[in-house]
Scaffold this motif. Structure first.
Motif, PDB file in Angstrom:
ATOM      1  N   ALA A  72     -37.263  85.614 104.957  1.00  0.00           N
ATOM      2  CA  ALA A  72     -36.823  85.222 106.298  1.00  0.00           C
ATOM      3  C   ALA A  72     -36.745  83.697 106.378  1.00  0.00           C
ATOM      4  O   ALA A  72     -35.837  83.138 106.990  1.00  0.00           O
ATOM      5  CB  ALA A  72     -37.780  85.760 107.355  1.00  0.00           C
ATOM      6  N   GLU A  76     -33.331  81.758 107.050  1.00  0.00           N
ATOM      7  CA  GLU A  76     -33.190  80.802 108.152  1.00  0.00           C
ATOM      8  C   GLU A  76     -32.598  79.496 107.634  1.00  0.00           C
ATOM      9  O   GLU A  76     -31.695  78.930 108.233  1.00  0.00           O
ATOM     10  CB  GLU A  76     -34.554  80.551 108.807  1.00  0.00           C
ATOM     11  N   GLN A  81     -27.947  75.924 107.427  1.00  0.00           N
ATOM     12  CA  GLN A  81     -27.047  75.023 106.711  1.00  0.00           C
ATOM     13  C   GLN A  81     -25.620  75.555 106.621  1.00  0.00           C
ATOM     14  O   GLN A  81     -24.791  74.994 105.911  1.00  0.00           O
ATOM     15  CB  GLN A  81     -27.573  74.771 105.291  1.00  0.00           C
TER      16      GLN A  81
ATOM     17  N   ILE B  65     -49.073  81.773 109.355  1.00  0.00           N
ATOM     18  CA  ILE B  65     -48.418  80.462 109.478  1.00  0.00           C
ATOM     19  C   ILE B  65     -48.317  80.105 110.951  1.00  0.00           C
ATOM     20  O   ILE B  65     -47.840  80.911 111.757  1.00  0.00           O
ATOM     21  CB  ILE B  65     -47.026  80.477 108.823  1.00  0.00           C
ATOM     22  N   PHE B  67     -46.828  77.422 113.667  1.00  0.00           N
ATOM     23  CA  PHE B  67     -45.949  76.287 113.960  1.00  0.00           C
ATOM     24  C   PHE B  67     -46.547  75.479 115.096  1.00  0.00           C
ATOM     25  O   PHE B  67     -46.914  76.025 116.134  1.00  0.00           O
ATOM     26  CB  PHE B  67     -44.559  76.769 114.377  1.00  0.00           C
ATOM     27  N   GLN B 122     -39.230  73.073 107.625  1.00  0.00           N
ATOM     28  CA  GLN B 122     -38.132  73.848 107.032  1.00  0.00           C
ATOM     29  C   GLN B 122     -37.065  72.940 106.414  1.00  0.00           C
ATOM     30  O   GLN B 122     -36.222  73.395 105.662  1.00  0.00           O
ATOM     31  CB  GLN B 122     -37.488  74.755 108.093  1.00  0.00           C
ATOM     32  N   TRP B 127     -41.002  72.713 100.296  1.00  0.00           N
ATOM     33  CA  TRP B 127     -41.491  73.813 101.117  1.00  0.00           C
ATOM     34  C   TRP B 127     -40.559  75.009 101.007  1.00  0.00           C
ATOM     35  O   TRP B 127     -40.986  76.143 100.826  1.00  0.00           O
ATOM     36  CB  TRP B 127     -41.620  73.358 102.573  1.00  0.00           C
ATOM     37  N   ARG B 128     -39.253  74.762 101.092  1.00  0.00           N
ATOM     38  CA  ARG B 128     -38.296  75.869 101.032  1.00  0.00           C
ATOM     39  C   ARG B 128     -38.395  76.607  99.695  1.00  0.00           C
ATOM     40  O   ARG B 128     -38.227  77.812  99.636  1.00  0.00           O
ATOM     41  CB  ARG B 128     -36.872  75.355 101.252  1.00  0.00           C
ATOM     42  N   VAL B 139     -47.066  85.210 112.040  1.00  0.00           N
ATOM     43  CA  VAL B 139     -46.556  83.899 112.418  1.00  0.00           C
ATOM     44  C   VAL B 139     -46.968  83.614 113.857  1.00  0.00           C
ATOM     45  O   VAL B 139     -46.861  84.488 114.726  1.00  0.00           O
ATOM     46  CB  VAL B 139     -45.014  83.837 112.281  1.00  0.00           C
ATOM     47  N   ARG B 160     -35.075  76.190 115.347  1.00  0.00           N
ATOM     48  CA  ARG B 160     -35.131  76.801 114.023  1.00  0.00           C
ATOM     49  C   ARG B 160     -36.161  77.923 113.984  1.00  0.00           C
ATOM     50  O   ARG B 160     -36.017  78.880 113.231  1.00  0.00           O
ATOM     51  CB  ARG B 160     -35.446  75.750 112.959  1.00  0.00           C
ATOM     52  N   LEU B 164     -35.684  81.711 112.772  1.00  0.00           N
ATOM     53  CA  LEU B 164     -36.596  82.321 111.810  1.00  0.00           C
ATOM     54  C   LEU B 164     -37.142  83.642 112.353  1.00  0.00           C
ATOM     55  O   LEU B 164     -37.156  84.663 111.652  1.00  0.00           O
ATOM     56  CB  LEU B 164     -37.747  81.354 111.510  1.00  0.00           C
ATOM     57  N   GLN B 167     -35.095  86.495 111.916  1.00  0.00           N
ATOM     58  CA  GLN B 167     -34.988  87.005 110.548  1.00  0.00           C
ATOM     59  C   GLN B 167     -36.257  87.689 110.061  1.00  0.00           C
ATOM     60  O   GLN B 167     -36.221  88.433 109.090  1.00  0.00           O
ATOM     61  CB  GLN B 167     -34.646  85.850 109.587  1.00  0.00           C
ATOM     62  N   LEU B 168     -37.376  87.416 110.705  1.00  0.00           N
ATOM     63  CA  LEU B 168     -38.645  87.985 110.212  1.00  0.00           C
ATOM     64  C   LEU B 168     -38.628  89.506 110.352  1.00  0.00           C
ATOM     65  O   LEU B 168     -38.049  90.047 111.290  1.00  0.00           O
ATOM     66  CB  LEU B 168     -39.817  87.401 110.990  1.00  0.00           C
ATOM     67  N   ARG B 402     -23.568  70.767 111.765  1.00  0.00           N
ATOM     68  CA  ARG B 402     -24.797  71.394 111.276  1.00  0.00           C
ATOM     69  C   ARG B 402     -25.465  70.474 110.258  1.00  0.00           C
ATOM     70  O   ARG B 402     -24.856  69.536 109.776  1.00  0.00           O
ATOM     71  CB  ARG B 402     -24.493  72.760 110.684  1.00  0.00           C
ATOM     72  N   GLU B 403     -26.738  70.788 109.984  1.00  0.00           N
ATOM     73  CA  GLU B 403     -27.471  69.985 108.992  1.00  0.00           C
ATOM     74  C   GLU B 403     -27.371  70.662 107.643  1.00  0.00           C
ATOM     75  O   GLU B 403     -27.514  71.872 107.548  1.00  0.00           O
ATOM     76  CB  GLU B 403     -28.957  69.921 109.360  1.00  0.00           C
ATOM     77  N   VAL B 404     -27.140  69.851 106.608  1.00  0.00           N
ATOM     78  CA  VAL B 404     -27.182  70.390 105.252  1.00  0.00           C
ATOM     79  C   VAL B 404     -28.056  69.472 104.416  1.00  0.00           C
ATOM     80  O   VAL B 404     -28.233  68.306 104.760  1.00  0.00           O
ATOM     81  CB  VAL B 404     -25.771  70.488 104.628  1.00  0.00           C
TER      82      VAL B 404
END
Lengths: 377, 674
Positions: A72, A76, A81, B65, B67, B122, B127-128, B139, B160, B164, B167-168, B402-404
């Motif tokens: 997940a 994300e 991205q 985890i 946040f 993230q 970390w990724r 979480v 974000r 997430l 998606q969990l 968007r961020e890349v």
């Protein structure tokens, strides 16, 4: 995208083939009318009963289940991205791929960035070796240009040589292209930079079927080839040697019953294209047009005639003194290129090569007993 | 999922947390979490929200985890967990790369129960990569109101977390907590989290609070009031101001009065912040004077008073800020010093929260033409960091960019076929914020129960009696003039000179001093007239202030030479100023410091990178031996970003100067217009 984490999990199951994974997906969605979320909520015994999986499969699925939460985080990050995930069951999954690769070989999940519409268009793959010949390059340009003019998408593998040229020619003629990566999609930073403008204009789609973080490897480069073939309606081979990715890819494609167009090499070329044609590939000319059997025969005959007609004259000329291929062309007043001439000369039994200074000259074979002084001019 | 009765759970609770029982509302949240549910828990500060994820965390097999938006908040939670012997750590930017790696390693080996991270984590590639190797049981999301644009503390990075959460896996328990969510924010969070979410809302009454509002007519009155009352208040407290400069000004005033205090703001570096936070916990000072950067998550049970010298933007801000006090349930004094004229400041923040539409379009155009990072956008468009940050956050929110991440660098990418930028959304938010500001003033001016007003405003519908303010059972307080303190304040003001913070280990320059703040009284006007309206030399009054400032700090020091900053636009003004100083102080002047290339006026450049580039290597000495071994007084008119002074300090150090002290007429503060 919903359920992305589950899809990442199931698509990269350790030691499962695509066929096995796809079969499970089919059981979940079609046979049981369920989805991945409910599948992963089941207990191991439910899996065993409802899906008749063996012990090894159950074990790897249990291990994978622990990865869903982690995936997940991966999902994300990908979505954030702008990478998109297209699972096998999605309407966006390219129909060409399903049709060409069937359930046995279709990747269960595609990672893409760019214009997804390109997956629905008529498409042309141009493949070839990393060391491209000048004829191969010319051919690639012709085919890419033609495809572009016909609103076909050029599919290529972003390898050096022909692959890269196919993409760049498609861009040169303001066409559209799908880049099929031999690596995970997040490891393609330099490419995303180079093709940034093309991507945001909607001219390029980058696609990978591998785990998003997988680095480039020979194994993935080989595994990428069937995906290129799978994505293309038409396949063109510009250059092939008798080993390596192109060679194996074409053989595999022919075995699967695909029509594969192969540039017919000039006789002087050191190329395995002819062998692939012999194995069932369809010969095409420099513009990608199939050469009919009769035409092929007549061309061969014509070349034979030229050869026979010329060889007499050549022997006559060479009887007087040794000449270079170029000089022979000039004396005969023919428009045959001197490279071609040198190949012809190889095939004339009465002529032999001789080194004179820095140049290669040809002379009529002389019995050993004559010690003929070779002219120096 | 974990099966456990309340009785079993409370045995465990005693063993691990030294607490005997759960509140009913805590157990409800915890039992649901143990069953694998998703919960949004809205409870007041001091309720024990953290326990609602910390307890399940030790029951679950793998990692939880959490946040959390602030390092200070993580630090506090971790130290109290570690004191209980619970394996909790955090990964954050305040720790070294090695430390963070070590923590991840421990998490991978299953040695940790709780791991705190900021949502921004993230963005980090290590970390990724590593997250795939962790086993996660749960979480938790602290300060969940940061998710909502309608909240008082929206944080783009919290978006974000929402993605997430979506998606969990469904079976993974999630707990989101906040103390301050209006109904609107609550709904917004629930909508965004989607799926099956249970909302548990408690009451917000803090009956140990004593709420007062005291009418004040001027800044001087505030200073006098503080001087008179702060020393008499019981215990330790926090004074909240509206600006960083106010924190410093009040703190200097307290120093002058010898009231032990510290100024705190987000501008301080983290070591100093930690030191002040620890001092606050240990009651080292009477009070900490701070912007709202201090407090969220400061786990001090006995903050006895909170004074606002400036009313916040909304009742929600106010409730959040005062919420940090009196967690121990003992009587706690909450005071607002109210001057309706102070509306200008929060209004300024609301009106100027967003750059102009034109700047948004400029950024969109740049990003369309190439992949760019924040720094490149600042340079390319001559924008400040905060402008670029705000614009990019909004464009991200509107799905225009968007961020890349490429090679660990963050870039912005244009999203093809995105809708054009819509500025009207922010008009709606602005209107909502103006209304909130009105409500804050209503709180100050109202005649009925203040606690009731705050609770209702925050969506607490429960029916109770609220009698803990100066409109109900407590006496009303008024400002009373005090001539002694008023005199003291005048005396203090005259000697209150701004410090120029330029000291670094790399140069021989030390912190200098300014004659005045640019924005104070009419100093700015006078300078502006001379510089840009041909008003002639700087007036004597300014020179006198400068000399006084010099005398207060460097009067006893010996100098060998005066140098001055060569001009960009204002001709000989600074040279003349330096000559007058040289005459009076009898220090020889040198005209050797010159510019070797043309520079732009620093004020035209809107971020420090451009300012630094503008002056870098721009200076030279006519006589290269002129400063060797010398103690130098360096003179300029205005000190803004300090980039010019710092560059000259660096240059003179290289040339062999022994000591450099900068002095200027005036120092600007954040929002000053030159």
């Amino acid at each position: 995208m919903q359920h992305a984490a589950y899809w990442i999990t199931i698509s990269h199951l350790q030691r499962w083939t695509n066929a096995k994974i796809n079969d499970l997906i089919k059981k979940i969605y079609i046979d049981n009318g369920a989805d991945l979320e409910s599948f992963f909520s089941l207990s191991v015994s439910d899996w065993e009963n409802d899906y008749s999986l063996d012990e090894r499969q159950l074990l790897s699925l249990s291990e994978a289940k622990e990865q869903v939460a982690n995936n997940a985080f991966v999902a994300e990050s990908l979505i954030h991205q702008g990478y998109e995930l297209i699972p096998l069951i999605s309407e966006e999954y390219p129909p060409t791929m399903k049709e060409n690769l069937k359930m046995n070989y279709s990747p269960p999940l595609l990672y893409v960035k760019g214009n997804k519409q390109l997956l629905m268009e008529d498409s042309v793959a141009i493949v070839g070796s990393r060391k491209a010949s000048s004829n191969g390059m010319k051919f690639t340009e012709n085919v890419a240009k033609h495809a572009t003019q016909n609103y076909q998408v050029v599919v290529s593998g972003f390898a050096k040589g022909i692959d890269r040229a196919a993409l760049d020619f498609a861009m040169k003629y303001t066409g559209q292209s799908i880049i099929v990566l031999p690596q995970g999609i997040t490891t393609f930073a330099s490419g995303f930079k180079t093709y940034y403008q093309h991507i945001i204009r909607g001219d390029v789609l980058v696609l990978s079927a591998f785990h998003p973080k997988a680095p480039w490897s020979v194994g993935l480069a080989m595994a990428r080839n069937p995906i290129i073939y799978g994505l293309a309606n038409h396949i063109y081979v510009a250059d092939s040697s008798n080993t390596g990715g192109t060679w194996e890819g074409v053989k595999d494609g022919l075995k699967k019953g695909r029509t594969i167009y192969i540039r017919k090499p000039e006789i002087e070329e050191d190329s395995a294209n002819a062998d692939l044609i012999d194995m069932g590939g369809t010969a095409v000319d420099m513009y990608g047009k199939p050469i009919s059997h009769e035409k092929m025969k007549s061309e061969v005959n014509k070349q034979k005639e030229i050869l026979e007609g010329l060889s007499e004259n050549i022997v006559d000329i060479l009887a007087e003194k040794a000449l270079t291929a170029k000089e022979i062309c000039t004396s005969l007043n023919t428009d045959i290129s001197y490279q071609k001439m040198s190949v012809l000369l190889k095939n004339i039994d009465d002529v032999e090569k001789v080194k004179v200074g820095r140049s290669t000259k040809y002379r009529v074979k002389i019995p050993d007993i004559f010690d003929l002084q070779v002219s120096q001019n | 999922m974990v099966e456990m009765t309340r009785q079993e759970a409370e045995i465990k609770l005693r063993k691990y947390f030294n607490i005997n029982t759960f509140y009913d509302e805590q157990w409800e949240a915890i039992s649901r979490i143990l069953r694998g549910e998703r919960i949004l828990l809205i409870q007041k500060t001091g309720f024990g929200k953290s326990l609602c994820y910390q307890f399940p965390a030790i029951c679950f097999e793998h990692l939880t985890i959490v946040f959390s938006p602030l390092i200070a908040l993580m630090r506090d939670q971790i130290s109290s967990l570690q004191a209980l012997g619970i394996a909790a750590k955090s990964i954050h930017s305040g720790q070294s790369v090695e430390e963070n790696k070590q923590v991840i390693e421990e998490a991978k080996q299953g040695l940790l129960k709780i791991l705190y991270i900021a949502p921004e984590r993230q963005e980090n590639s290590t970390w990724r990569d590593e997250i795939q190797n962790l086993k996660i049981s749960m979480v938790a999301i602290d300060e969940a109101h940061c998710i909502s644009q309608w909240g008082h503390d929206f944080r783009p990075s919290y978006k974000r977390i929402i993605n997430l959460v979506q998606q969990l896996p469904k079976y993974l328990p999630i707990l989101a907590t906040t103390a301050t969510a209006t109904k609107r924010v609550e709904k917004d969070i629930a909508d965004q989290m989607a799926g099956e979410l249970t909302i548990l809302r408690g009451n917000l009454l803090r009956d140990n609070f004593k709420l007062y509002v005291i009418d004040i007519k001027s800044n001087d009155e505030k200073m006098v009031w503080l001087a008179r009352h702060v020393p008499r208040l019981e215990g330790t407290g926090i004074i909240y101001t509206g600006t960083i400069n106010d924190t410093e000004a009040i703190n200097r005033w307290f120093e002058y009065l010898q009231i032990p205090s510290k100024a705190y703001s987000g501008r301080l570096n983290s070591d100093i912040r930690v030191e002040i936070e620890e001092g606050l916990l240990n009651n080292t000072w009477k009070c900490v004077v701070s912007t709202n950067a201090l407090g969220m998550g400061i786990d001090k049970p006995d903050i006895r008073f909170i004074i606002h010298t400036q009313f916040p933007q909304s009742p929600v801000h106010y409730y959040q800020e005062i919420g940090r006090a009196g967690r121990d349930g003992k009587p706690t004094v909450i005071i607002l010093l109210y001057n309706p004229e102070d509306r200008d400041l929060p209004e300024y923040f609301i009106e100027n929260a967003k750059p102009s539409e034109m700047l948004y379009e400029k950024v969109i155009r740049s990003i369309k033409s190439e992949l760019l990072g924040q720094y490149e956008l600042m340079k390319k468009n001559n924008m400040t960091q905060s402008q670029v940050r705000v614009i990019c956050a909004d464009l991200l929110e509107q799905n225009i960019i968007r961020e890349v991440y490429f090679e660990k660098k963050k870039k912005y990418e244009f999203i093809p076929d995105s809708e054009p930028f819509d500025h009207s959304f922010y008009e709606k938010i602005k209107a909502a914020k103006r209304k909130e500001l009105d409500s804050m003033m209503e709180y100050a001016e109202m005649k009925s129960s203040r606690m009731e007003y705050l609770c209702k405003h925050l969506g607490d519908a429960s029916d109770r009696e609220f009698t803990n303010c100066d409109n109900t059972k407590l006496p009303k307080h008024y400002y009373r003039p005090n001539s002694h303190l008023e005199n003291e304040f005048r005396k203090f003001s005259k000697a209150d000179f701004p410090i120029l913070k330029v000291e670094t280990k790399k140069t021989n320059m030390i912190n200098g001093i300014a004659g005045s703040y640019y924005g104070v009284t009419n100093v700015g006007n006078l300078i502006h007239k001379c510089k840009y309206e041909n008003g002639g030399n700087f007036p004597n009054s300014l020179l006198q202030l400068l000399l006084k400032a010099f005398d207060s700090k460097f009067g006893k020091m010996k100098f060998d030479l005066i140098l001055y900053v060569p001009p960009t636009v204002s001709g000989d003004l600074v040279r003349n100023l330096a000559e007058r100083v040289s005459d009076i102080l009898r220090i020889p002047i040198s005209h050797d410091l010159v510019k070797i290339r043309k520079t732009s006026a620093q004020k035209m450049l809107h971020n420090r990178h451009l300012k630094k580039d503008n002056v870098e290597d721009a200076f030279s000495l006519k006589d290269s031996q002129a400063v060797v071994g010398k103690k130098i007084l360096l003179i300029d008119d205005i000190y803004g970003s300090g980039a010019t002074i710092k560059e000259i300090g660096k240059f003179l150090t290289e040339q062999g100067a022994d000591l450099i002290v900068p002095i200027v007429l005036a120092k600007t503060v954040g929002s000053d217009k030159l």
